[in-house]
Design a protein around this motif. Sequence first.
Motif, PDB file in Angstrom:
ATOM      1  N   CYS A   1      -9.415   3.696  -0.955  1.00  0.00           N
ATOM      2  CA  CYS A   1      -9.039   4.857  -0.136  1.00  0.00           C
ATOM      3  C   CYS A   1      -7.802   5.534  -0.730  1.00  0.00           C
ATOM      4  O   CYS A   1      -7.747   6.755  -0.874  1.00  0.00           O
ATOM      5  CB  CYS A   1      -8.777   4.379   1.291  1.00  0.00           C
ATOM      6  SG  CYS A   1      -8.509   5.727   2.406  1.00  0.00           S
ATOM      7  N   VAL A   2      -6.804   4.722  -1.070  1.00  0.00           N
ATOM      8  CA  VAL A   2      -5.579   5.263  -1.685  1.00  0.00           C
ATOM      9  C   VAL A   2      -5.932   5.999  -2.975  1.00  0.00           C
ATOM     10  O   VAL A   2      -5.469   7.120  -3.225  1.00  0.00           O
ATOM     11  CB  VAL A   2      -4.562   4.128  -1.961  1.00  0.00           C
ATOM     12  CG1 VAL A   2      -3.433   4.599  -2.859  1.00  0.00           C
ATOM     13  CG2 VAL A   2      -4.007   3.593  -0.655  1.00  0.00           C
TER      14      VAL A   2
ATOM     15  N   GLU B   1      -8.735   7.352  -3.837  1.00  0.00           N
ATOM     16  CA  GLU B   1      -9.480   8.578  -3.557  1.00  0.00           C
ATOM     17  C   GLU B   1      -8.554   9.689  -3.060  1.00  0.00           C
ATOM     18  O   GLU B   1      -8.622  10.829  -3.529  1.00  0.00           O
ATOM     19  CB  GLU B   1     -10.565   8.290  -2.497  1.00  0.00           C
ATOM     20  CG  GLU B   1     -11.401   9.517  -2.189  1.00  0.00           C
ATOM     21  CD  GLU B   1     -12.479   9.253  -1.156  1.00  0.00           C
ATOM     22  OE1 GLU B   1     -12.602   8.100  -0.680  1.00  0.00           O
ATOM     23  OE2 GLU B   1     -13.191  10.213  -0.822  1.00  0.00           O
ATOM     24  N   LEU B   2      -7.681   9.333  -2.121  1.00  0.00           N
ATOM     25  CA  LEU B   2      -6.793  10.357  -1.556  1.00  0.00           C
ATOM     26  C   LEU B   2      -5.844  10.919  -2.609  1.00  0.00           C
ATOM     27  O   LEU B   2      -5.489  12.089  -2.581  1.00  0.00           O
ATOM     28  CB  LEU B   2      -5.980   9.783  -0.390  1.00  0.00           C
ATOM     29  CG  LEU B   2      -6.753   9.359   0.853  1.00  0.00           C
ATOM     30  CD1 LEU B   2      -5.807   8.768   1.889  1.00  0.00           C
ATOM     31  CD2 LEU B   2      -7.501  10.537   1.456  1.00  0.00           C
ATOM     32  N   MET B   3      -5.408  10.068  -3.517  1.00  0.00           N
ATOM     33  CA  MET B   3      -4.398  10.506  -4.476  1.00  0.00           C
ATOM     34  C   MET B   3      -4.999  10.836  -5.848  1.00  0.00           C
ATOM     35  O   MET B   3      -4.286  11.000  -6.824  1.00  0.00           O
ATOM     36  CB  MET B   3      -3.314   9.417  -4.643  1.00  0.00           C
ATOM     37  CG  MET B   3      -2.696   8.933  -3.345  1.00  0.00           C
ATOM     38  SD  MET B   3      -2.205  10.261  -2.216  1.00  0.00           S
ATOM     39  CE  MET B   3      -0.704  10.795  -3.002  1.00  0.00           C
ATOM     40  N   ASP B   4      -6.332  10.902  -5.936  1.00  0.00           N
ATOM     41  CA  ASP B   4      -7.022  11.238  -7.195  1.00  0.00           C
ATOM     42  C   ASP B   4      -6.656  10.293  -8.331  1.00  0.00           C
ATOM     43  O   ASP B   4      -6.467  10.709  -9.485  1.00  0.00           O
ATOM     44  CB  ASP B   4      -6.722  12.687  -7.619  1.00  0.00           C
ATOM     45  CG  ASP B   4      -7.176  13.689  -6.577  1.00  0.00           C
ATOM     46  OD1 ASP B   4      -8.303  13.521  -6.064  1.00  0.00           O
ATOM     47  OD2 ASP B   4      -6.415  14.615  -6.246  1.00  0.00           O
TER      48      ASP B   4
ATOM     49  N   GLN C   1      -8.918  -0.676   1.196  1.00  0.00           N
ATOM     50  CA  GLN C   1      -7.911   0.378   1.309  1.00  0.00           C
ATOM     51  C   GLN C   1      -7.397   0.847  -0.052  1.00  0.00           C
ATOM     52  O   GLN C   1      -6.905   1.969  -0.200  1.00  0.00           O
ATOM     53  CB  GLN C   1      -6.747  -0.080   2.204  1.00  0.00           C
ATOM     54  CG  GLN C   1      -7.111  -0.130   3.675  1.00  0.00           C
ATOM     55  CD  GLN C   1      -7.676   1.200   4.170  1.00  0.00           C
ATOM     56  OE1 GLN C   1      -7.092   2.252   3.962  1.00  0.00           O
ATOM     57  NE2 GLN C   1      -8.836   1.151   4.800  1.00  0.00           N
TER      58      GLN C   1
ATOM     59  N   LEU D   1       0.593   4.172  -2.702  1.00  0.00           N
ATOM     60  CA  LEU D   1       0.238   5.520  -2.260  1.00  0.00           C
ATOM     61  C   LEU D   1       1.225   6.550  -2.823  1.00  0.00           C
ATOM     62  O   LEU D   1       0.840   7.615  -3.299  1.00  0.00           O
ATOM     63  CB  LEU D   1       0.269   5.556  -0.725  1.00  0.00           C
ATOM     64  CG  LEU D   1      -0.048   6.876  -0.040  1.00  0.00           C
ATOM     65  CD1 LEU D   1      -1.547   7.150  -0.077  1.00  0.00           C
ATOM     66  CD2 LEU D   1       0.406   6.859   1.424  1.00  0.00           C
ATOM     67  N   GLU D   2       2.490   6.199  -2.752  1.00  0.00           N
ATOM     68  CA  GLU D   2       3.524   7.142  -3.172  1.00  0.00           C
ATOM     69  C   GLU D   2       3.490   7.402  -4.672  1.00  0.00           C
ATOM     70  O   GLU D   2       3.829   8.481  -5.129  1.00  0.00           O
ATOM     71  CB  GLU D   2       4.886   6.562  -2.771  1.00  0.00           C
ATOM     72  CG  GLU D   2       5.833   7.623  -2.310  1.00  0.00           C
ATOM     73  CD  GLU D   2       7.233   7.083  -2.153  1.00  0.00           C
ATOM     74  OE1 GLU D   2       7.383   5.854  -2.022  1.00  0.00           O
ATOM     75  OE2 GLU D   2       8.172   7.892  -2.207  1.00  0.00           O
ATOM     76  N   ARG D   3       3.086   6.405  -5.446  1.00  0.00           N
ATOM     77  CA  ARG D   3       3.146   6.553  -6.902  1.00  0.00           C
ATOM     78  C   ARG D   3       1.809   6.880  -7.540  1.00  0.00           C
ATOM     79  O   ARG D   3       1.754   7.228  -8.720  1.00  0.00           O
ATOM     80  CB  ARG D   3       3.699   5.256  -7.521  1.00  0.00           C
ATOM     81  CG  ARG D   3       5.047   4.842  -6.971  1.00  0.00           C
ATOM     82  CD  ARG D   3       6.110   5.896  -7.250  1.00  0.00           C
ATOM     83  NE  ARG D   3       6.556   5.864  -8.611  1.00  0.00           N
ATOM     84  CZ  ARG D   3       7.535   5.083  -9.061  1.00  0.00           C
ATOM     85  NH1 ARG D   3       8.164   4.285  -8.235  1.00  0.00           N
ATOM     86  NH2 ARG D   3       7.891   5.121 -10.328  1.00  0.00           N
ATOM     87  N   ALA D   4       0.719   6.740  -6.780  1.00  0.00           N
ATOM     88  CA  ALA D   4      -0.600   7.000  -7.366  1.00  0.00           C
ATOM     89  C   ALA D   4      -0.794   8.482  -7.607  1.00  0.00           C
ATOM     90  O   ALA D   4      -0.181   9.317  -6.947  1.00  0.00           O
ATOM     91  CB  ALA D   4      -1.691   6.484  -6.433  1.00  0.00           C
TER      92      ALA D   4
ATOM     93  N   ILE E   1       0.828  -1.207   0.000  1.00  0.00           N
ATOM     94  CA  ILE E   1       0.000   0.000   0.000  1.00  0.00           C
ATOM     95  C   ILE E   1       0.869   1.266   0.000  1.00  0.00           C
ATOM     96  O   ILE E   1       0.580   2.225  -0.711  1.00  0.00           O
ATOM     97  CB  ILE E   1      -0.949   0.003   1.229  1.00  0.00           C
ATOM     98  CG1 ILE E   1      -1.973  -1.118   1.090  1.00  0.00           C
ATOM     99  CG2 ILE E   1      -1.611   1.352   1.409  1.00  0.00           C
ATOM    100  CD1 ILE E   1      -3.167  -0.841   0.207  1.00  0.00           C
ATOM    101  N   SER E   2       1.946   1.255   0.780  1.00  0.00           N
ATOM    102  CA  SER E   2       2.802   2.447   0.861  1.00  0.00           C
ATOM    103  C   SER E   2       3.373   2.807  -0.510  1.00  0.00           C
ATOM    104  O   SER E   2       3.451   3.980  -0.878  1.00  0.00           O
ATOM    105  CB  SER E   2       3.968   2.212   1.820  1.00  0.00           C
ATOM    106  OG  SER E   2       3.513   2.316   3.134  1.00  0.00           O
TER     107      SER E   2
END
Lengths: 117, 520
Positions: free
Chosen positions: A58-59, A61-64, A55, A38-41, A34-35
């Motif tokens: 969620c990732v 959504e947070l990172m568009d 999740q 998250l960093e690359r999305a 996930i990390s």
Amino acid sequence: MKLEELIQAIDAQVLQPGSERGTEIARVFAGDKISALLERAGPGTMLVTSLANTQLACVAELMDCPVLCLVDGTEPEPKLLEAAARCETAVVVCVLDMFETCGRLHRRLYGDNFRRS
Amino acid sequence: MITSCFSITGGKFDEAGSASRRLKEQLKQIGVDGQIMRRIMIAAYEAEMNVVIHAVKGNLWVRFDDRRFNMEVVDQGPGITDLNLAMKPGFSTASAEAKQLGFGAGMGLPNIKKASDQFEVDSQVGKGTRVRSTIYLETQSVEQPTGQGLFVQAELCVGCLDCLKACPARALRVWNQRPLILSALCIECTACIEVCRRGVFEIPDTEINQSEESVSEVHTLVIPRAFLTQFGSKIPPRVVLAALRNLGFKDIRFTEEWERELRRVVRRYAAEQKQHPVISPICPAVISLIESEFPSLIPQVAPFMTPIQAAVEAWILCSATFVAACPSQYTLLERADLSGRLRIVNPAQLSARILPLLKARTETAPTVQKQSVQPSRSGKNGQAVLEAWGVNNVVEILEKTEKGLAGDFQVLELGCCETGCYGTPVFEENPYLAQKRWSASGLERLRPVKAVPIKSPYKARTGMRLDADMSKAIEKLARIEELTAGLPGRDCGACGAPSCASLAEDIVLERYPGLECLVS
């Protein structure tokens, strides 16, 4: 490149349509942590993963991030599809394994030339 | 300034991410976008997931304005045994369940650090962990401005110019009957508050703007004990203490607990040092003065936090309300309170809240008995300790120390206010009366606490730079010197600057239109 074209390239099935089928995809990132996802999305990024839990939505959504691609024919948790619907993220699934999926997506996006996305 | 608190429940992977999602909605409303939003979301989500994966519960506190975003995630959990190891990419103690969901890559803390402009992690094994992150929303200098602990009510000023002369840092100007603080120079002592008869200068009123879920957790009050002595001879400290408890504070602590411990450790530290005197960081305004005006003395300052900072450290994992006794304490509390988790109140606000309770409980106060309140002039084993109060005395002693004329003392305990925090002009009672009233109250018990070593060394403040470009700064300096030489040198203050040299600087830097010497 249009999301539609990439979906065709990997024979994926759309489980949850996103906001628009004509979404432009500029990059693909594949991973099972996930990390790292998250960093690359980000906007214009397709995330390819063998995870299938909520999740991921969620990732996205947070990172568009507009689209999640599940490999190996992974069946997503129903809650993932609900969450993805809420944040208008597309979820597609393909039966190919991670290597084959990424190979086809890479060829489609960049041709036979190697290019790190 | 917006402050919010989002609660996080440990182990609930289905609900995880909701705090970060709600935060994103808030940030979108103020127009944070693009790369900055990405960084904030990475930091917030990783910190939130750390609570879900490792802790029982936690809170994500944020505070932001148009310049910076501050986040603090505080959890109740097992804590981290080895912080260095936890910061190593790839190291993880996540459960098998978390790993199956794609977590536990050992990238959480490293990712938060990477996304942040400032990052800090503290942990207490068996209690919990606090992660702090600051992300600048706009480019800004690393230098932290001071002067934010002073609120100026310019409309009350009658232009008497007393403050100009009182300010030891020459940080004040009075132009057109309007006082202005040059924040790069202000050391946040209380000289201007003390001297101003019109009440122009005061500690800011703090907005209490916390979400409901956080308020119930605020139950500890940290005050200087001088606060309890401010209500006259008929309301003794223990009655004030009882009234504060009636306000809902379950526990009340005194900043003097940390002050006493600091004195103890500094004296021990001084005994091991070759260079004397060692300066005790008892008063934050004195430290600020040393950083600005006496940078050569910085190596002589004992490497511990001031009492108010050490007190804040004791609440790294929970909430507390602090009373700021002076502008410098206010600023330190503001800086420590990155996320709005701590409440800072000024003494007047708190007094106003307990006055109705006190009126109902007035009683005859015990007669103040004769006893010595003189602070000791020597430490253990005949150690020479010099205590000195008042900003003028402090400046004089630091000048002598700089010249090597105070080497007969091992420790200097210096404070800008008369008798320490009893003498801050924020309190109305005479400091000697207040101090005596306290010592007669029988409430002397101070609980044991820990002194805290500083995390980064005290360092010289650059003050006011004449120009970012050094060659232009040199030109400006030459013009200032030339102008100063042509001024009368009476330092009368009529122009609104504390000295002729300050006026020359104001003219060259064009700080105000139409500045000129009114005497020559």
